[in-house]
Design an enzyme around this catalytic site. Structure first.
Site, PDB file in Angstrom:
ATOM      1  N   LYS A  16       0.875  -1.185   0.000  1.00 39.69           N
ATOM      2  CA  LYS A  16       0.000   0.000   0.000  1.00 39.69           C
ATOM      3  C   LYS A  16       0.901   1.221   0.000  1.00 39.69           C
ATOM      4  CE  LYS A  16      -2.047   3.136   2.171  1.00 39.69           C
ATOM      5  NZ  LYS A  16      -1.963   4.554   1.754  1.00 39.69           N
TER       6      LYS A  16
ATOM      7  N   GLY B 153       6.795   4.793   8.235  1.00 40.61           N
ATOM      8  CA  GLY B 153       5.946   5.968   8.333  1.00 40.61           C
ATOM      9  C   GLY B 153       6.108   6.632   9.691  1.00 40.61           C
ATOM     10  N   SER B 154       5.078   7.315  10.129  1.00 44.18           N
ATOM     11  CA  SER B 154       5.188   8.097  11.364  1.00 44.18           C
ATOM     12  C   SER B 154       5.125   7.198  12.598  1.00 44.18           C
ATOM     13  CB  SER B 154       4.055   9.117  11.403  1.00 44.18           C
ATOM     14  OG  SER B 154       2.823   8.432  11.415  1.00 44.18           O
ATOM     15  N   THR B 155       5.686   7.698  13.682  1.00 47.68           N
ATOM     16  CA  THR B 155       5.661   6.949  14.936  1.00 47.68           C
ATOM     17  C   THR B 155       4.222   6.774  15.418  1.00 47.68           C
ATOM     18  OG1 THR B 155       7.886   7.630  15.501  1.00 47.68           O
ATOM     19  CG2 THR B 155       6.467   7.024  17.343  1.00 47.68           C
TER      20      THR B 155
ATOM     21  N   VAL C  87       1.385   6.397  13.693  1.00 46.28           N
ATOM     22  CA  VAL C  87       0.727   5.284  12.983  1.00 46.28           C
ATOM     23  C   VAL C  87       1.435   3.963  13.325  1.00 46.28           C
ATOM     24  CG1 VAL C  87       0.150   4.337  10.716  1.00 46.28           C
ATOM     25  CG2 VAL C  87      -0.185   6.760  11.149  1.00 46.28           C
ATOM     26  N   GLY C  88       2.751   4.011  13.467  1.00 48.22           N
ATOM     27  CA  GLY C  88       3.506   2.805  13.840  1.00 48.22           C
ATOM     28  C   GLY C  88       3.011   2.226  15.159  1.00 48.22           C
TER      29      GLY C  88
ATOM     30  N   GLU D 185       9.690   1.050  10.699  1.00 48.43           N
ATOM     31  CA  GLU D 185      10.709   2.087  10.439  1.00 48.43           C
ATOM     32  C   GLU D 185       9.984   3.416  10.616  1.00 48.43           C
ATOM     33  OE1 GLU D 185      13.797   1.458   9.840  1.00 48.43           O
ATOM     34  OE2 GLU D 185      13.893  -0.557   9.031  1.00 48.43           O
TER      35      GLU D 185
HETATM   36  P1  NAP Z   1       2.237   8.167   7.893  1.00 45.15           P
HETATM   37  O1  NAP Z   1       1.188   9.186   7.934  1.00 45.15           O
HETATM   38  O2  NAP Z   1       2.478   7.339   9.101  1.00 45.15           O
HETATM   39  O3  NAP Z   1       1.883   7.234   6.650  1.00 45.15           O
HETATM   40  C1  NAP Z   1       2.703   6.162   6.232  1.00 45.15           C
HETATM   41  C2  NAP Z   1       1.847   5.171   5.468  1.00 45.15           C
HETATM   42  O4  NAP Z   1       0.892   4.579   6.362  1.00 45.15           O
HETATM   43  C3  NAP Z   1       1.029   5.787   4.338  1.00 45.15           C
HETATM   44  O5  NAP Z   1       0.932   4.848   3.286  1.00 45.15           O
HETATM   45  C4  NAP Z   1      -0.318   5.993   5.015  1.00 45.15           C
HETATM   46  O6  NAP Z   1      -1.379   6.104   4.121  1.00 45.15           O
HETATM   47  C5  NAP Z   1      -0.418   4.754   5.868  1.00 45.15           C
HETATM   48  N1  NAP Z   1      -1.335   4.861   6.995  1.00 45.15           N
HETATM   49  C6  NAP Z   1      -1.882   5.981   7.553  1.00 45.15           C
HETATM   50  N2  NAP Z   1      -2.669   5.638   8.606  1.00 45.15           N
HETATM   51  C7  NAP Z   1      -2.598   4.295   8.715  1.00 45.15           C
HETATM   52  C8  NAP Z   1      -3.166   3.340   9.620  1.00 45.15           C
HETATM   53  N3  NAP Z   1      -3.955   3.717  10.630  1.00 45.15           N
HETATM   54  N4  NAP Z   1      -2.879   2.035   9.463  1.00 45.15           N
HETATM   55  C9  NAP Z   1      -2.056   1.628   8.461  1.00 45.15           C
HETATM   56  N5  NAP Z   1      -1.494   2.471   7.579  1.00 45.15           N
HETATM   57  C10 NAP Z   1      -1.743   3.791   7.700  1.00 45.15           C
HETATM   58  O7  NAP Z   1       3.645   8.757   7.508  1.00 45.15           O
HETATM   59  P2  NAP Z   1       3.942   9.764   6.312  1.00 45.15           P
HETATM   60  O8  NAP Z   1       3.451  11.090   6.725  1.00 45.15           O
HETATM   61  O9  NAP Z   1       3.495   9.189   5.011  1.00 45.15           O
HETATM   62  O10 NAP Z   1       5.533   9.708   6.277  1.00 45.15           O
HETATM   63  C11 NAP Z   1       6.317  10.483   7.087  1.00 45.15           C
HETATM   64  C12 NAP Z   1       6.822   9.690   8.284  1.00 45.15           C
HETATM   65  O11 NAP Z   1       7.526   8.533   7.844  1.00 45.15           O
HETATM   66  C13 NAP Z   1       7.802  10.475   9.101  1.00 45.15           C
HETATM   67  O12 NAP Z   1       7.511  10.323  10.463  1.00 45.15           O
HETATM   68  C14 NAP Z   1       9.147   9.810   8.767  1.00 45.15           C
HETATM   69  O13 NAP Z   1      10.123   9.975   9.751  1.00 45.15           O
HETATM   70  C15 NAP Z   1       8.749   8.409   8.560  1.00 45.15           C
HETATM   71  N6  NAP Z   1       9.743   7.680   7.748  1.00 45.15           N
HETATM   72  C16 NAP Z   1      10.574   6.781   8.363  1.00 45.15           C
HETATM   73  C17 NAP Z   1      11.542   6.102   7.631  1.00 45.15           C
HETATM   74  C18 NAP Z   1      12.458   5.106   8.292  1.00 45.15           C
HETATM   75  O14 NAP Z   1      13.110   4.353   7.573  1.00 45.15           O
HETATM   76  N7  NAP Z   1      12.530   5.063   9.617  1.00 45.15           N
HETATM   77  C19 NAP Z   1      11.657   6.341   6.255  1.00 45.15           C
HETATM   78  C20 NAP Z   1      10.796   7.262   5.664  1.00 45.15           C
HETATM   79  C21 NAP Z   1       9.838   7.923   6.422  1.00 45.15           C
HETATM   80  P3  NAP Z   1      -1.798   7.579   3.595  1.00 45.15           P
HETATM   81  O15 NAP Z   1      -0.672   8.063   2.766  1.00 45.15           O
HETATM   82  O16 NAP Z   1      -3.010   7.333   2.801  1.00 45.15           O
HETATM   83  O17 NAP Z   1      -2.035   8.413   4.815  1.00 45.15           O
END
Ligand code: NAP
Ligand code: MG
Length: 482
Positions: free
Chosen positions: A186, A238-240, A242-243, A260
């Site tokens: 996804k 993704g974000s902490t 949602v993680g 991650e």
């Molecule tokens: P996000 O809002 O957590 O979204 C990440 C993914 O999860 C997207 O595909 C999102 O879909 C999906 N999602 C949202 N809510 C969900 C739920 N309740 N259950 C399952 N999946 C869900 O993060 P983002 O804003 O896209 O990305 C930024 C974050 O990613 C930052 O915190 C960044 O530090 C982190 N990141 C970490 C790494 C690493 O390797 N540690 C690498 C890159 C980014 P939608 O797009 O439709 O909301």
């Protein structure tokens, strides 16, 4: 686009190479299927707010169909295939990605807003290299883990963020397939187009149907994937926030999980550092990809004796930074990925002022359409300030000073995150000393934001668990019989 010191002619990358369909369905079981939801949503170019395409919104029924297709492909084809044969498919995918690298780079820039220089020179070559690298492991898993009898997990659900769309896909799909798993991925809502192009590449490579399934949608599509009962693994970047939800949803299930997550990484400049190199390193650490980098060096710690010199040089350097159309090859800082993210960054910049920090932004003009943010420095930042504690995920740098190494270790580690750190010094012993004491998954020395498929990446604390990349990245998709 304009800067105080430079006035370069535009050098625009052509978009003619990109072949986009007006509407994309879901890629399930090797076919393009209309979503059961019946819904589509628009994906935009953040550089000018134009609509690029319509994308299918997958609901729980769609996700379940994709997992069924992945399970069938696992049972009937992929788990029975030798590693050497799987490797051939991965090599074929890597080569097609390489052939299409220009189109993929332009598309990544159109859909996500990052400068073409970065998509072209970093994202796409690295994504290809991950496929080449893991293709090489596919028939050597027993050698990678001697005596441990590694076998695939089964079907993996994978969820990726918007900051490195194709690269994060490669981090997940390449090792999963090399280890013999099938996947349902996804992608992020605002940047799905390169994942859909990747589905076309899988078709071209004649990858058996159902080995890779791409289900586009919103956050609830991701939640539906996590909720599916027939998955053996969830890999999330993704974000902490949602993680944490995903972690809770997986507790008590048999799903293996890697997370991650976010970061607030410290970049530390010691007084013996080569200052001009360090200034370039600071710029790269935080302004690369508009600061949309999980491991961005967003907290700068400068030793007090050189602080005023470093800050002065940073301000001077920022005056020559190009902020503007990401398709222009001169651009250093492109468009922020979405209106929502721009609002978040602007909220934090206002908060920094409320918290009493001193702001510096260069005198550049921003394009009138699209989502843009000036690179921003904050000095006089308190350790407890929210701008120094919370992930902003934008081109905003907080600067603090320190006197001793003990002090900087204590300050750098005083964060809920632990993804990455940078150390700048000519003294090798200090590099080793600090990298042992810093609680961060990666510590770069005299460089920053360097990635390689052979090198594992991942976090400590609230930055998540599990590693992607290298041999470690294989073990996230394997179970061991011994
Ligand atoms: P996000 O809002 O957590 O979204 C990440 C993914 O999860 C997207 O595909 C999102 O879909 C999906 N999602 C949202 N809510 C969900 C739920 N309740 N259950 C399952 N999946 C869900 O993060 P983002 O804003 O896209 O990305 C930024 C974050 O990613 C930052 O915190 C960044 O530090 C982190 N990141 C970490 C790494 C690493 O390797 N540690 C690498 C890159 C980014 P939608 O797009 O439709 O909301
Ligand atoms: Mg977009």
């Amino acid at each position: 686009m304009s800067t105080a010191n430079w006035d370069l002619d535009p050098s625009m990358e052509s978009t003619a190479i990109v072949q986009l369909q007006p509407k994309y369905d879901l890629f399930i079981g090797g076919c393009w299927q209309k979503p059961k939801s019946g819904k589509y949503f628009a994906t935009y170019n953040p550089a000018d707010e134009s609509v690029l395409s319509e994308i299918a919104y997958g609901n729980q029924d769609d996700v379940n169909l994709a997992v069924e297709a992945a399970r069938k492909a696992y049972n009937e084809v992929w788990s029975k295939m030798s590693g050497a044969e799987r490797g051939k498919y991965l090599f074929r995918i890597a080569r097609i990605m390489q052939e299409k690298s220009r189109e993929l780079a332009v598309l990544e820039t159109l859909d996500g807003g990052k400068p073409i220089r970065e998509s072209r020179d970093i994202d796409i070559p690295l994504a290809c290299n991950h496929f080449f690298y893991y293709a090489g492991w596919a028939d050597k898993l027993a050698e990678a883990f001697p005596g441990q009898k590694p076998t695939a997990l089964g079907v993996a659900g994978q969820i990726t963020p918007w900051n490195f769309p194709l690269l994060m896909l490669a981090w997940k799909i390449a090792p999963a397939l090399a280890c013999g798993n099938t996947v349902v991925l996804k992608p992020a809502e605002t940047t799905s187009l390169t994942a859909l192009k990747f589905a076309e590449i899988c078709e071209q490579a004649q990858l058996p149907a159902g080995v890779v399934n791409i289900v586009t949608g919103h956050g609830d599509t991701g939640a539906a994937l996590v909720a599916n009962q027939d998955l053996d693994k969830i890999a999330f970047t993704g974000s902490t926030a949602v993680g944490k939800l995903i972690h809770k949803a997986c507790i008590g299930t048999s799903k293996k999980l890697t997370l991650e997550l976010g970061g607030k990484s410290a970049n530390i400049i010691l007084e013996d550092a080569p200052i001009d190199q360090a200034v370039e390193g600071i710029i790269n650490a935080i302004f690369f990809n508009q600061g949309h980098v999980c491991c961005a060096g967003s907290r700068l710690f400068v030793q007090e004796s050189i602080a005023s010199k470093v800050i002065e040089k940073l301000k001077f350097r920022l005056q020559s930074i190009y902020v503007g159309n990401p398709l222009d090859k001169n651009t250093d800082i492109g468009a922020v990925n979405s209106k929502k993210q721009l609002e978040t960054i602007e909220k934090y910049i206002a908060l920094g002022l409320e918290e009493g920090a001193e702001i510096f932004q260069p005198t550049c003009n921003l394009p009138s359409k699209g989502y843009y943010c000036k690179p921003t420095l904050f000095t006089d930042v308190a350790q407890s300030a929210r701008i120094a504690q919370e992930e902003i995920f934008g081109p905003v740098l907080t600067i603090q000073t320190f006197r001793t190494l003990e002090e900087v270790v204590q300050k750098a580690n005083n964060s809920p995150y632990g993804l990455a750190a940078g150390v700048w010094t000519v003294n090798g012993a200090r590099i080793f000393g600090l990298s042992q004491q810093l609680k961060a998954g990666v510590v770069w020395a005299n460089t920053y934001n360097k990635f390689d498929p052979t090198s594992p990446f991942g976090g400590y604390k609230e930055s998540g668990f599990g590693r992607e990349g290298g041999r470690h990245g294989l073990s996230a998709y394997l179970q061991f019989k011994n």
